[in-house]
Each structure stands twice: as C-alpha cells, then as structure tokens.
Design an enzyme around this catalytic site. Sequence first.
Site, PDB file in Angstrom:
ATOM      1  N   LYS A   1     -12.160   1.071  -1.191  1.00 29.51           N
ATOM      2  CA  LYS A   1     -11.162   1.778  -2.007  1.00 29.51           C
ATOM      3  C   LYS A   1     -11.681   1.887  -3.445  1.00 29.51           C
ATOM      4  O   LYS A   1     -12.533   2.719  -3.703  1.00 29.51           O
ATOM      5  CB  LYS A   1      -9.813   1.091  -1.856  1.00 29.51           C
ATOM      6  CG  LYS A   1      -9.275   1.400  -0.459  1.00 29.51           C
ATOM      7  CD  LYS A   1      -7.986   0.785  -0.091  1.00 29.51           C
ATOM      8  CE  LYS A   1      -7.625   1.255   1.318  1.00 29.51           C
ATOM      9  NZ  LYS A   1      -6.839   0.311   2.080  1.00 29.51           N
TER      10      LYS A   1
ATOM     11  N   SER B   1       0.790  -1.229   0.000  1.00 27.69           N
ATOM     12  CA  SER B   1       0.000   0.000   0.000  1.00 27.69           C
ATOM     13  C   SER B   1       0.825   1.283   0.000  1.00 27.69           C
ATOM     14  O   SER B   1       0.347   2.314  -0.463  1.00 27.69           O
ATOM     15  CB  SER B   1      -0.969  -0.010   1.176  1.00 27.69           C
ATOM     16  OG  SER B   1      -0.302  -0.286   2.376  1.00 27.69           O
TER      17      SER B   1
ATOM     18  N   HIS C   1      -5.528  -3.003  -2.454  1.00 24.83           N
ATOM     19  CA  HIS C   1      -5.155  -2.065  -3.515  1.00 24.83           C
ATOM     20  C   HIS C   1      -5.065  -2.709  -4.894  1.00 24.83           C
ATOM     21  O   HIS C   1      -4.669  -2.061  -5.859  1.00 24.83           O
ATOM     22  CB  HIS C   1      -3.832  -1.375  -3.170  1.00 24.83           C
ATOM     23  CG  HIS C   1      -3.972  -0.390  -2.059  1.00 24.83           C
ATOM     24  ND1 HIS C   1      -4.487   0.871  -2.251  1.00 24.83           N
ATOM     25  CD2 HIS C   1      -3.712  -0.496  -0.734  1.00 24.83           C
ATOM     26  CE1 HIS C   1      -4.531   1.516  -1.101  1.00 24.83           C
ATOM     27  NE2 HIS C   1      -4.067   0.706  -0.161  1.00 24.83           N
TER      28      HIS C   1
END
Length: 387
Positions: free
Chosen positions: A235, A176, A204
């Site tokens: 996200k 990350s 991610h």
Amino acid sequence: MIKDKLKKLKDDKIFKLPPVSDGPCEAELILNGKKVINLSSNNYLGFANHPELIKSAKEALDKYGVGAGAVRTIIGNMTIHEELDKKIAEFKKEEAALTFQSGYMANLGVIQAVVERGDLIISDELNHASIIDGVRLSRADKAIYKHSDMEDLERILKEKRKEYNNVLIITDGVFSMDGDLANLKEIVRLAKKYKAYTYVDDAHGSGVLGKNGRGTVDHFGLNGQVDFVMGTLSKAIGVVGGYIACSKEARDYLLNRGRPQLFSTTIMPSAAAAIIKAFELLESSDEYTNKLWDNANYFKKVLKDRGFDLGNSQTPITPLIVKDEALAIEFSKKLLDNGVFTSAIVFPTVPLNTARLRLMPTALHTKEQLDKAANIIYNVAKEMKII
Ligand SMILES: *Cc1c(COP(=O)(O)O)cnc(C)c1O
C-alpha cells in the site's frame, strides 16, 4: 456448479470484472482506454512508480535475477531478504521482523502459528477479511467484540479469560473501509490487565500515521508494547509483500512454523530492494507523508463543505456514504463515465445499508485534480439526487 453460482452473482447485480489499467499506478490513469482521475488506489505516497524504487529494483535484478529460487526456509533466503527484515524492524522500532509474500499471507501464516486449541482469539467485528481467514485457519476459539467498543472487549476478557491458556486480541490499526483508528492505548491496557497478547494489522497505518509514517503503534507511542505488528508492503510502500514485526523469539519461531515461509516462495529480490529504498525515503524525509495528509485534508474539506457525509474517518481513507447498495454502484459507474474512478463498497464488505464510495486521495494528486474530481462528484451526485 459454478454456472449457478455465477448466475446468482449476476442476478444479485454484484458481479463485476476489474477495469484494465494500461500503465503505472498514477494520479491519472488510462483505464479501459480512457483517461480518468484515480481515486481508488492504496498507493498513498506514490511509491508504486517512484524512480528511486525502480532504480533499486533494477540494480537488484542484475545482482540477484528475477526469482528467489525456493521458499525462504530452503534456499530462497537471500542477503537482500535478510536486509529487508532488518530494515523493517528498525523502521518500526521493534526487535525483529519477518517478511511474507503479502499482507494477506502474513495474517494467515502468523495467526494460525501463534495460537492453538485451548486458546482464544478476540477480534473486532470490522477487522479485515485476511484476519478473519487467519482466524478460521487456526484451531483457537474466537469471540467478536463490537467495533472499537472497549467495554464489550473487557466483558469478553472478564467472562472468558480463565477458560483459556492464551488469549490474542486482534485489531486493524486503521479500519480499511471507514478510516477510523483503533483505540490501541485501551486495548494494550486491557491486554496487560488480563494477560492477553495483542496483534495489530497496520496495513493502512504504515507510511501514513506516526513519525515519518512509522504506523499506528508509533502514532500512539506504543512501540515495543504490541506483541505482533503486521503490515503490508503493497500500500503506502508501493511494492508487494507483508510483514510481522515482533520479538526476535517470535520471528525465529515463525521462520520454522509460519506455513507461508515453508510452503510458498519468497518475494522477488528486486521487490525487496525497492521496499528497502521506500523505507529509506521515508526515514530521510517527511515530505511524502506531509503531502499525503495535506491533500487528504484538503479533499475531505472540499467534500464536506459540499454537504457529503464522510463517516468517521481520521485518516486519508475517505468514505463517501451513500447507504443504498444499488445507488452506490450506479454512482460509481456514472463517475467513471465522467472521468473519475472510484470504488463502490457494498455489503458484505461493509454492513447492509452503509454502501459507500471509498475515495483515496494520495500524495501524487495535484489540488487541481482533486478540485476537478470533487466538482464531478458533486455534479453527478446532484443529478442522481444523492445530495
Ligand atoms: C490490504 C490489506 C491486507 C492485505 O495486504 P496485501 O499486502 O494486499 O495482501 C491486510 N489487512 C488489511 C487491513 C488490508 O487493508
């Protein structure tokens, strides 16, 4: 007690309060009352304020109300939550999936439930804090391997495998703070060789890598070969929640023994509906992921051409390495004064003397906004003699 701790934070110059954003998460924000270009969100695809997600959420609000009413294992298990789990499993090409209240909760809940005393967890040294906390909560022993160092991982497996009942290898899919990828092919190969389980945190990677954003496991063509594929819905997916994609057997077990399922109320039904819509948008078109990569590649090239050190990122995560902690914080402050919001990432989130700005271009940004931001970053860096 708190007084001294707070004073220490302030003395160390690492105390901060978050800025206040007045409105939705977009490429430009009103932050502390001032318009800025946003280079700090994880809203990769712009789903956090997408009209179709909002429409689905509103419809679900009317049908289900605002709250689930209880934990999932009592009466908080609505049709929309079951539908969401199925959608995730289908999208991730895994047998089953189970939603948690957040990615953080998924790591905490799953890791402690699947290993016990007599087991060993082997974890990459740069894994996310939520993995570290999940490992702490479990009763298993732990060993740390050097970042993405497959020889070090094999050394640990060789030395320790026979002392333990079960071994679980855990890694971020995309790291990350650096944006580099785990060597998943080799990790899966070693796991098979030494009869270990694998666990990938793809917070991610999902919505970013793989076919239509199916994630890091899909990117490497390893669907069905990683035992636990964890992801977040906050996200790229733009809403809130986390999940584990796994075997049906593992899902059934986690519904009974994953503690956040038993002791914490499940996500809002309207959130579940918005998330389902996000997966439908991803399935139906690669325009979102393409736009993200196009913007990220463009922005990285502009910054590289200006001489910035962007580390080893292989993804849209763009670390601009400054090294010195105080300098990185000062840099970020000056950029905000000039209309660009960036996050300074310093020790202990990253190793000492590798302080950086973490820049996050998204599918929402226009090339003009990225150019403008790059110009401001360059001019401030020059003025501060960072470059
Ligand atoms: C953000 C993040 C999480 C936590 O996800 P949330 O849904 O925000 O709780 C877990 N792992 C990694 C690697 C992350 O970057």
